[in-house]
Motif scaffolding. Structure first.
Motif, short mmCIF file in Angstrom:
data_model
loop_
_atom_site.label_atom_id
_atom_site.label_comp_id
_atom_site.label_asym_id
_atom_site.label_seq_id
_atom_site.Cartn_x
_atom_site.Cartn_y
_atom_site.Cartn_z
N ASP A 1 45.31 35.79 77.52
CA ASP A 1 45.85 37.12 77.77
C ASP A 1 45.17 38.01 76.75
O ASP A 1 45.25 37.75 75.53
CB ASP A 1 47.37 37.15 77.58
CG ASP A 1 48.09 36.36 78.66
OD1 ASP A 1 47.54 36.22 79.77
OD2 ASP A 1 49.20 35.88 78.38
N LEU A 2 44.46 39.00 77.19
CA LEU A 2 43.62 39.84 76.35
C LEU A 2 44.07 41.28 76.53
O LEU A 2 44.06 41.80 77.64
CB LEU A 2 42.16 39.65 76.76
CG LEU A 2 41.06 40.33 76.00
CD1 LEU A 2 41.08 39.95 74.53
CD2 LEU A 2 39.71 39.96 76.61
N LEU B 1 32.87 35.82 66.34
CA LEU B 1 32.28 37.07 66.82
C LEU B 1 32.96 38.32 66.23
O LEU B 1 32.35 39.39 66.18
CB LEU B 1 32.26 37.13 68.35
CG LEU B 1 33.58 37.24 69.11
CD1 LEU B 1 34.08 38.67 69.19
CD2 LEU B 1 33.39 36.69 70.51
N ALA B 2 34.18 38.20 65.77
CA ALA B 2 34.94 39.35 65.29
C ALA B 2 34.25 40.15 64.19
O ALA B 2 34.21 41.39 64.25
CB ALA B 2 36.34 38.91 64.85
N PRO B 3 33.69 39.52 63.15
CA PRO B 3 33.06 40.30 62.09
C PRO B 3 31.92 41.19 62.58
O PRO B 3 31.70 42.28 62.06
CB PRO B 3 32.55 39.25 61.11
CG PRO B 3 33.42 38.05 61.34
CD PRO B 3 33.71 38.08 62.82
N GLY B 4 31.20 40.74 63.59
CA GLY B 4 30.11 41.52 64.14
C GLY B 4 30.57 42.81 64.80
O GLY B 4 29.78 43.74 65.00
N HIS B 5 31.85 42.89 65.10
CA HIS B 5 32.43 44.10 65.69
C HIS B 5 33.20 44.92 64.66
O HIS B 5 33.82 45.93 65.00
CB HIS B 5 33.35 43.73 66.87
CG HIS B 5 32.62 43.16 68.03
ND1 HIS B 5 32.00 43.94 68.96
CD2 HIS B 5 32.36 41.87 68.38
CE1 HIS B 5 31.41 43.17 69.87
NE2 HIS B 5 31.61 41.91 69.53
N VAL C 1 34.79 43.06 75.72
CA VAL C 1 33.73 42.62 76.62
C VAL C 1 33.09 41.34 76.09
O VAL C 1 32.83 40.40 76.85
CB VAL C 1 32.68 43.73 76.82
CG1 VAL C 1 31.47 43.23 77.57
CG2 VAL C 1 33.31 44.91 77.54
N HIS C 2 32.86 41.28 74.79
CA HIS C 2 32.26 40.10 74.18
C HIS C 2 33.19 38.88 74.33
O HIS C 2 32.75 37.79 74.67
CB HIS C 2 31.96 40.39 72.71
CG HIS C 2 30.98 39.45 72.10
ND1 HIS C 2 30.42 39.68 70.87
CD2 HIS C 2 30.46 38.27 72.50
CE1 HIS C 2 29.60 38.69 70.57
NE2 HIS C 2 29.62 37.82 71.54
N ILE C 3 34.48 39.08 74.10
CA ILE C 3 35.45 37.99 74.28
C ILE C 3 35.47 37.53 75.73
O ILE C 3 35.51 36.32 76.00
CB ILE C 3 36.86 38.42 73.81
CG1 ILE C 3 36.88 38.62 72.30
CG2 ILE C 3 37.91 37.40 74.24
CD1 ILE C 3 38.14 39.29 71.78
N ALA C 4 35.41 38.46 76.67
CA ALA C 4 35.41 38.09 78.09
C ALA C 4 34.20 37.22 78.41
O ALA C 4 34.30 36.25 79.18
CB ALA C 4 35.41 39.34 78.95
N SER D 1 44.20 42.24 71.11
CA SER D 1 45.15 41.14 70.94
C SER D 1 44.85 40.05 71.96
O SER D 1 44.52 40.34 73.11
CB SER D 1 46.58 41.62 71.13
OG SER D 1 46.90 42.61 70.18
N LEU D 2 44.98 38.81 71.49
CA LEU D 2 44.79 37.65 72.35
C LEU D 2 46.01 36.75 72.23
O LEU D 2 46.58 36.64 71.15
CB LEU D 2 43.59 36.81 71.92
CG LEU D 2 42.21 37.39 72.04
CD1 LEU D 2 41.84 38.08 70.77
CD2 LEU D 2 41.25 36.27 72.33
#
Length: 102
Positions: free
Chosen positions: A60-61, A95-99, A46-49, A69-70
């Motif tokens: 492509d997610l 943003l990845a580390p926050g997840h 959702v954050h990536i979107a 995967s992206l």
């Protein structure tokens, strides 16, 4: 942001700053993240979107049980890698580390 295709040298330089990202045989930048739970992976999607909408550039997610995967390239540049792709990858890396992704 430019939609001019990056050279192979420029792509390799950018990949040096994006740990875990690779250039696939089909010319797309890609990365898979592993997370602790399915819920964490879903939240990251959702954050990536949200970031993709902000950049008006979409990958492509793919959501797996505990993976995200992206794969991204720029359609308007003939499927080449451009600055838009690198910026999206950088934003996802931020943003990845926050997840809890690794």
């Amino acid at each position: 942001m430019s939609v001019v295709p990056l050279s192979q040298e420029q792509i390799e330089e950018c990949l040096g700053e994006l740990p875990g990202w690779t250039l696939q045989g089909d010319g797309r930048l890609s990365r898979t993240y592993r997370l602790g739970t399915h819920f964490a992976a879903t939240a990251m999607v959702v954050h990536i979107a949200q970031v993709q909408d902000e950049l008006d550039h979409h990958s492509d997610l793919t959501l797996g049980y505990n993976t995200v995967s992206l794969a991204v390239h720029t359609h308007s540049a003939g499927g080449a890698v451009t600055e838009k792709d690198v910026e999206l990858a950088r934003r996802v890396e931020d943003l990845a580390p926050g997840h809890g992704a690794h």
